[in-house]
Structures are given as C-alpha cells and as structure tokens.
Design an enzyme around this catalytic site. Sequence first.
Site, PDB file in Angstrom:
ATOM      1  N   ASN A 210      31.113  28.193  45.047  1.00  0.00           N
ATOM      2  CA  ASN A 210      30.040  29.119  44.671  1.00  0.00           C
ATOM      3  C   ASN A 210      28.889  28.324  44.071  1.00  0.00           C
ATOM      4  OD1 ASN A 210      30.427  28.930  41.668  1.00  0.00           O
ATOM      5  ND2 ASN A 210      32.453  29.666  42.255  1.00  0.00           N
ATOM      6  N   ASP A 279      38.146  33.148  42.963  1.00  0.00           N
ATOM      7  CA  ASP A 279      39.244  34.100  42.803  1.00  0.00           C
ATOM      8  C   ASP A 279      40.317  33.889  43.867  1.00  0.00           C
ATOM      9  OD1 ASP A 279      38.243  35.335  40.552  1.00  0.00           O
ATOM     10  OD2 ASP A 279      36.984  36.724  41.699  1.00  0.00           O
ATOM     11  N   LYS A 289      40.166  18.118  60.442  1.00  0.00           N
ATOM     12  CA  LYS A 289      38.984  18.963  60.544  1.00  0.00           C
ATOM     13  C   LYS A 289      39.226  20.110  61.537  1.00  0.00           C
ATOM     14  CE  LYS A 289      34.114  18.393  61.242  1.00  0.00           C
ATOM     15  NZ  LYS A 289      33.206  17.760  62.149  1.00  0.00           N
ATOM     16  N   PRO A 305      45.329  31.814  40.236  1.00  0.00           N
ATOM     17  CA  PRO A 305      45.713  32.271  38.887  1.00  0.00           C
ATOM     18  C   PRO A 305      44.466  32.461  38.035  1.00  0.00           C
ATOM     19  CG  PRO A 305      46.197  29.930  39.154  1.00  0.00           C
ATOM     20  CD  PRO A 305      45.759  30.430  40.502  1.00  0.00           C
ATOM     21  N   ASP A 306      44.503  33.448  37.131  1.00  0.00           N
ATOM     22  CA  ASP A 306      43.393  33.639  36.192  1.00  0.00           C
ATOM     23  C   ASP A 306      43.683  32.757  34.971  1.00  0.00           C
ATOM     24  OD1 ASP A 306      41.677  34.572  34.126  1.00  0.00           O
ATOM     25  OD2 ASP A 306      41.338  36.396  35.278  1.00  0.00           O
ATOM     26  N   ILE A 307      42.975  31.647  34.885  1.00  0.00           N
ATOM     27  CA  ILE A 307      43.269  30.638  33.851  1.00  0.00           C
ATOM     28  C   ILE A 307      43.056  31.225  32.455  1.00  0.00           C
ATOM     29  CG2 ILE A 307      42.699  28.320  33.008  1.00  0.00           C
ATOM     30  CD1 ILE A 307      41.555  27.776  35.880  1.00  0.00           C
ATOM     31  N   PHE A 323      33.417  34.302  29.997  1.00  0.00           N
ATOM     32  CA  PHE A 323      32.073  34.559  30.498  1.00  0.00           C
ATOM     33  C   PHE A 323      32.147  35.653  31.549  1.00  0.00           C
ATOM     34  CE2 PHE A 323      28.586  31.625  29.285  1.00  0.00           C
ATOM     35  CZ  PHE A 323      29.247  30.997  28.247  1.00  0.00           C
ATOM     36  N   LYS A 337      36.159  43.227  30.666  1.00  0.00           N
ATOM     37  CA  LYS A 337      36.870  41.944  30.801  1.00  0.00           C
ATOM     38  C   LYS A 337      37.409  41.483  29.452  1.00  0.00           C
ATOM     39  CE  LYS A 337      34.517  40.528  34.965  1.00  0.00           C
ATOM     40  NZ  LYS A 337      33.552  39.727  35.682  1.00  0.00           N
ATOM     41  N   LYS A 341      41.402  41.078  29.205  1.00  0.00           N
ATOM     42  CA  LYS A 341      41.965  39.721  29.049  1.00  0.00           C
ATOM     43  C   LYS A 341      42.299  39.395  27.591  1.00  0.00           C
ATOM     44  CE  LYS A 341      39.540  37.883  33.121  1.00  0.00           C
ATOM     45  NZ  LYS A 341      39.096  36.690  33.840  1.00  0.00           N
TER      46      LYS A 341
END
Length: 400
Positions: A210, A279, A289, A305-307, A323, A337, A341
């Site tokens: 991203n 994600d 390739k 995984p959501d660290i 963030f 969030k 979390k």
Amino acid sequence: MNEFQGKRIVLGVTGGVAAYKAAELVRLLVKAGAAVDVVLTAAGARFVGAATFQALTGRRVWHAMWDERMEIGMAHIDLTRGASALLVAPATADFLAKLAHGLADDLLSTLCLARDCPLLVAPAMNRQMWENPATQRNVAQVRADGVSILGPAHGEQACGEVGDGRMLEATELFDDLYASLRVKSLGGKRVLLTAGPTFEALDPVRGLSNSSSGKMGFALARACVEAGAQVTMVAGPVALATPRGVNRLNVQSALQMREAVMQELPGQDVFIAVAAVADYRPRKAAAQKIKKSASSLTLELDANPDILAEVAARPDAPFCVGFAAESCDLAVYAEGKRVAKKLALVVGNLVQDGLGGETNAVTLFDAAGAHVLPLAEKSEVARGIVAHIASLMEERRGQR
Ligand code: CTP
C-alpha cells in the site's frame, strides 16, 4: 511548539576541519529561531573566520576572556547565563583533554567550567587520535561528569583515512541538541513501534502493498527518543533514513512484522502500531516469476494476523496505541477500533489529510473522548501524540 524559538545557544568552535559544519549548524539554529553566541578558540579561528559566524548569527563573535563588551569584564561567566545549552562542535582531542582535567586557560574552557546550562560536545579528530587510550580516558571522564557526547561518526576523514572520529553532520547535531532541550516525558521507558507498509510477495518480483510512506511512524519513533525513551522500530519496506537514536529492524511481510514484534515485546512499556499492515497475503507466493498466460488471474488470499490486537490482548500487554486511517466517518471507525482492540489510545486521521505528505491532522481517541491536534508537520504532530501518551500513562500510574 519549537524548542529553539526564543532560546539562546552558546556554540564553541575549536580547531578542527569540521568547523565548517559548525557554520551550517548555526544557520539551522538561527532559522529555527535561536539566538546563537559563537565562541571561537584561537585554533578554531584558523579554520572558519569570525566574519562567517558573525554574518550567520547577526551577532558579534566572542574570542577573548578580556572582552570589554561584557559590562564587568566577566565574559567567561556571563555568556552562558540564561543560555539553554553550551555545545562545543567541533571538540578536538586537546579540548576534550582540557575538559577532562578542568583546565580553564581561554574563554571557551572557562565557560565550560562556569555554567549552569547543559554542556554537549561533538568530538572531531583523526581516528588514531580518537582511539588513543588517553582520548578514550578523557571522554569517559567527561561523560561521567555529566557532559553529553554527540557522536563521533564513522567514515572517511579529512586526512584520507577511514574510521571513527568524524564529527556528526550539522543536521544530526541540530536534532541531538533539539532532543536535549525536550522534556523527558518518557524517560526510562521502552517503546516498540511498527511503521511503514508491509509487502506480501506474489512471486520473486511482485507483491501486494500500500502507499504508506512510513513518515508518521518514523516521526513518532524520533519523538519518543526526544522524550527520553529507548526505541525499537519494526519497519516495513520504506526508503527513509533511520531516525537518530532508534534501533530499526527491517521486515517485508506482515508475518515477519508479527514475528519481530513478538520477539521484541518482552519488557516494553509502550507499543505503537503505526504500520499499514496488509490485511491479506497471497495464499502461495510463486517460487518463479508468474508468466502472463491467461486473460485473467485469480489470487487466493489469506487473512494476516492482527498484530496490534494480539499484543493488546495479552495479559501483560504494554500501553497500546493504534492508528486508524479512514476515508470517512473518522470518529465512528476510530473509536470502534479502540474499543474492539482494547486500546488505550487510537490516533485517527482522514487519509486525505496525511497519506504520503509532510503534514498531518489527527484526532486522538481515548477513554475520555476525542482530542483534536491541529494540522502540523508530522514531527510536530508526533510530539503532540507522545505528550498525550505520557500524560495518559501518568494518569494510569496515579490511579494505581
Ligand atoms: N494493525 C496491525 N496488524 C494488522 C492490521 C492492523 O497491527 N494486521 C494495526 C495498524 O498498525 C493500526 C491499526 O491496527 O494501528 C489499524 O486497524 P485496522 O482495523 O486493521 O485498520 P484497517 O486495516 O485500516 O481496517 P479496515 O480496513 O477495516 O478499516
């Protein structure tokens, strides 16, 4: 908020080739709003003339103990009265030796003894002079006396040799001096951060990523150092210079980022997840390739995984900050969030306000509600976030 605004810095320049960098440093300090009084030793004046420093500071340069500009002839004492710091850059081996033994035979060495402001020195010398046991002994003594030693750096020297002893660059000295003036609101704390994007490989040359620039995370890492913390940053692939004083670990994928975070986590007081973690990752990265063979290609993705959620859910979780970069409904998503979390704080911003640029406008969401920080340079926004983290941690301590 600029630490240099309205402050006075005394800059001592002794006789080394690196004196030319002192001229650049003066320019940076003056631009940041500081008044700079330059004290040149006789040897320093052989490398850069007083006229240069006078032009850059807009103030007369000081040379002698017997300068009659000081009303009662006490230049050796009066010059540092009310100054925020005394920095000697470059500091030669000879000057460090004088400092270690408390000699006071010229204006600068006298000022170093008669002062109530912090003293910082930036050594600059040939590598053999630096490595010499006598110099090392003197540096150890000076450090033990409470003086901050900035550098030296490693690299090519004016004499053509390569080694330790180069003076830090003007921008590095500027940053270190700035940090020395900051309140140590995270003094003694250990901070772990993630920053930048992750890169999820599809094949040896392609992948999913991203457009996170990493700038906000890097600025926060530096702001934590300025606040006195010991900082480790796990960074995804970005081409940014490592902020001074930050221990940087480079990773590519979300899985690597998670592994590095879990390894570094024990003993951390604060965890700040700034990284834009992908994600999803390709189920399988091709060893070779991928060739263009069909008119369409379907990728199978697995969730990463959501660290942050994993760290925050641990019974021994540090103070966790997340963030939330949103394109709309910032308050709803960011607060959502934070609650989901179980975070102490979420830093929310609208992507159009921050992504890739030098400035950011953020809102801080904590248990007490939303706090808006004004649009500012990312370094300044980072300092605001650190101040908020420090005050929340202080509040928590008070409640225990
Ligand atoms: N985060 C993380 N690990 C992930 C995903 C996100 O640590 N795998 C952290 C980010 O560093 C950031 C926060 O979680 O601090 C972002 O939360 P998240 O809900 O994952 O944000 P988005 O991925 O933008 O979620 P969504 O796409 O649902 O808006």
